[in-house]
Design an enzyme around this catalytic site. Structure first.
Site, mmCIF file in Angstrom:
data_model
loop_
_atom_site.group_PDB
_atom_site.id
_atom_site.type_symbol
_atom_site.label_atom_id
_atom_site.label_comp_id
_atom_site.label_asym_id
_atom_site.label_seq_id
_atom_site.Cartn_x
_atom_site.Cartn_y
_atom_site.Cartn_z
ATOM 1 N N LYS A 81 0.850 -1.185 0.000
ATOM 2 C CA LYS A 81 0.000 0.000 0.000
ATOM 3 C C LYS A 81 0.891 1.242 0.000
ATOM 4 O O LYS A 81 1.901 1.298 0.706
ATOM 5 C CB LYS A 81 -0.884 -0.027 1.248
ATOM 6 C CG LYS A 81 -1.927 1.067 1.333
ATOM 7 C CD LYS A 81 -2.782 0.843 2.588
ATOM 8 C CE LYS A 81 -3.926 1.822 2.681
ATOM 9 N NZ LYS A 81 -4.798 1.538 3.858
ATOM 10 N N SER A 156 -9.310 1.234 2.761
ATOM 11 C CA SER A 156 -8.494 2.071 1.895
ATOM 12 C C SER A 156 -7.381 1.314 1.178
ATOM 13 O O SER A 156 -6.718 1.870 0.296
ATOM 14 C CB SER A 156 -7.887 3.216 2.714
ATOM 15 O OG SER A 156 -7.061 2.720 3.759
ATOM 16 N N SER A 180 -9.770 -1.048 6.770
ATOM 17 C CA SER A 180 -9.122 -0.854 5.470
ATOM 18 C C SER A 180 -8.348 -2.046 4.932
ATOM 19 O O SER A 180 -7.994 -2.067 3.755
ATOM 20 C CB SER A 180 -8.193 0.368 5.533
ATOM 21 O OG SER A 180 -8.951 1.550 5.643
#
Length: 443
Positions: A81, A156, A180
């Site tokens: 990420k 996310s 997330s």
């Protein structure tokens, strides 16, 4: 044969390397070429780190030849990420507020996995500053759901999930502040592990809410999640051998978890629960009213800290943000200190009640999300729909964050739905054993 590598679990790839059947350099090239060739790669990877991947894979190949492998995942390619610092590589957390931000050193979890021999393929797209469970990011890119290309992928850690789901990484590392890791894992039929707050280092990662931020893996199997947890914290993998469901005590959370649930997530959960019961689990149902009280504190707790963290950058350049995300940050702008501190004091008392009411169970279970991945175009054109879906997406996962406990989501067999297991703080090893048994029961 090399095409089959793209769909293997990270652990199976590691066993292939160990047996001399897979060369880490060849494996890295297969993944790099797959990412280059994939039509949707630009919506999944923010940037590839090809030179680094090749260098790390070459070193892993040499260790394998010498019998000096550092662990099962030595030489396995994974994605990251784009909020984890990577030395000399732009890390922007999906936001133009951080345009061009280039750290000088790797974040601690990236450094740990590198020391374990894992190969960094690149950095993946994410929700803007990690403040949305939908994965919608019109500022950079919106990753598509593997089951519906016209829907969002969950956030996310959106690109983290889709890099694995679209076979462009063997596993990924994301963060979970309110869901997330677990939401994109569930919506893309993956295994996702949210760790206990403070267990895994967040040093060298872009923060959102320090009191809630956690790091966790998104994977194809529970075994991969156990191996990845060990890699990111530089520890020893949980022992999953002999894990069974017989006699496991599971509590179905009735409070809030099934409110406004859509048909498919309900069907997925019911199917999974029945299979766990058939495998020998003892399943009870209960209301825990304190969960509703905790959820009511979410707005003040998350938004206030998030705005405090990013106030200077936001107000210096608010037009650089997607309006829905800007509004969510600014909802914490006017909170009084006494209200914020009072909310935390109340939450801590609710956490104690939760611990007492769930102490006799191996895990609390509930649907990972009450909704399916929402339509991308409608989210962009219908503000009310955006707000409703965003809050619903994260409602069930936020229970784990608010109560300070680890959570594991597994696919149910119904596309884009998950069943979530919440256990006691710092019980990840037991949670993963339970997850391995549940995975076998769910087929």
């Amino acid at each position: 044969m090399s095409e089959a590598w793209l769909t293997m679990t990270a652990s199976d790839l590691g066993r292939g390397i160990d047996a001399g059947e897979i060369d880490p350099s060849a494996l890295a090239e297969v993944y790099l070429e797959a990412a280059k060739a994939h039509d949707l790669s630009h919506r999944i990877y923010a940037r590839m780190t090809e030179s680094r991947a090749r260098a790390e894979a070459k070193a892993a190949s040499e260790r394998a030849k010498l019998g000096l492998r550092r662990g099962l995942l030595d030489g396995v390619p994974i994605s990251w990420k784009d909020l984890f610092d990577s030395a000399g590589v732009v890390t922007e957390a999906g936001s133009k507020l951080l345009d061009g931000r280039t750290p000088e050193a790797d974040g601690e979890v990236l450094a740990n996995t590198t020391a374990q021999g894992l190969v960094c393929l690149g950095k993946t797209h994410m929700s803007e500053l990690a403040f949305s469970g939908l994965g919608l990011n019109p500022i950079t890119e919106t990753s598509p759901c593997v089951n519906d290309l016209e829907a969002v992928s969950g956030g996310s850690s959106s690109g983290s999930a889709t890099s694995v789901a679209f076979n462009l990484a063997a596993a990924s590392v994301g963060s979970d502040t309110g869901g997330s890791v677990r939401i994109p894992s569930a919506w893309n039929d993956l295994v996702g592990l949210k760790t206990t707050i403070g267990r895994v280092s967040v040093k060298g990662s872009v923060p959102l809410c320090a009191r809630f931020d956690t790091v966790g893996p998104l994977c194809r199997s529970v075994e991969d999640a156990a191996q990845m947890l060990a890699a990111i914290e530089g520890g020893t993998p949980a022992d999953l051998k002999g894990a069974g469901m017989a006699g496991a005590r599971l509590l179905v959370l009735e409070t809030a978890a099934f409110d406004d649930i859509r048909d498919e997530p309900k069907a997925g959960f019911d199917t999974a629960r029945n299979r766990l019961e058939q495998a020998g689990a003892q399943i009870m149902h209960a209301e825990i009213p304190e969960v509703a009280d905790a959820l009511a504190l979410s707005g003040i707790l998350f938004a206030t800290e998030a705005y405090a963290q990013w106030q200077a950058e936001i107000e210096a350049n608010p037009e650089a943000m997607f309006p829905e995300i800007l509004n969510r940050f600014r909802s914490g702008k006017d909170t009084l200190a006494r209200d914020f501190l009072g909310a935390w004091a109340k939450l801590e008392s609710l956490q104690q009640v939760w611990a007492e009411k769930t102490a006799g169970f191996d895990a609390v279970i509930l649907p990972t999300s009450p909704i399916l991945p929402p339509n991308l175009e409608r989210l962009m054109s219908d503000s009310d729909y955006y707000v409703t879906e965003n809050l619903l997406a994260l409602r069930n996962t936020r229970v784990g964050n608010l109560m300070g406990v680890p959570g594991l989501t597994l696919p149910t067999g119904v596309p884009s739905t998950g069943i979530m297991f919440l256990s006691a703080p710092n019980s990840e090893e037991r949670l993963l054993r339970l997850g391995a048994a549940a995975e076998a029961a769910l087929g």
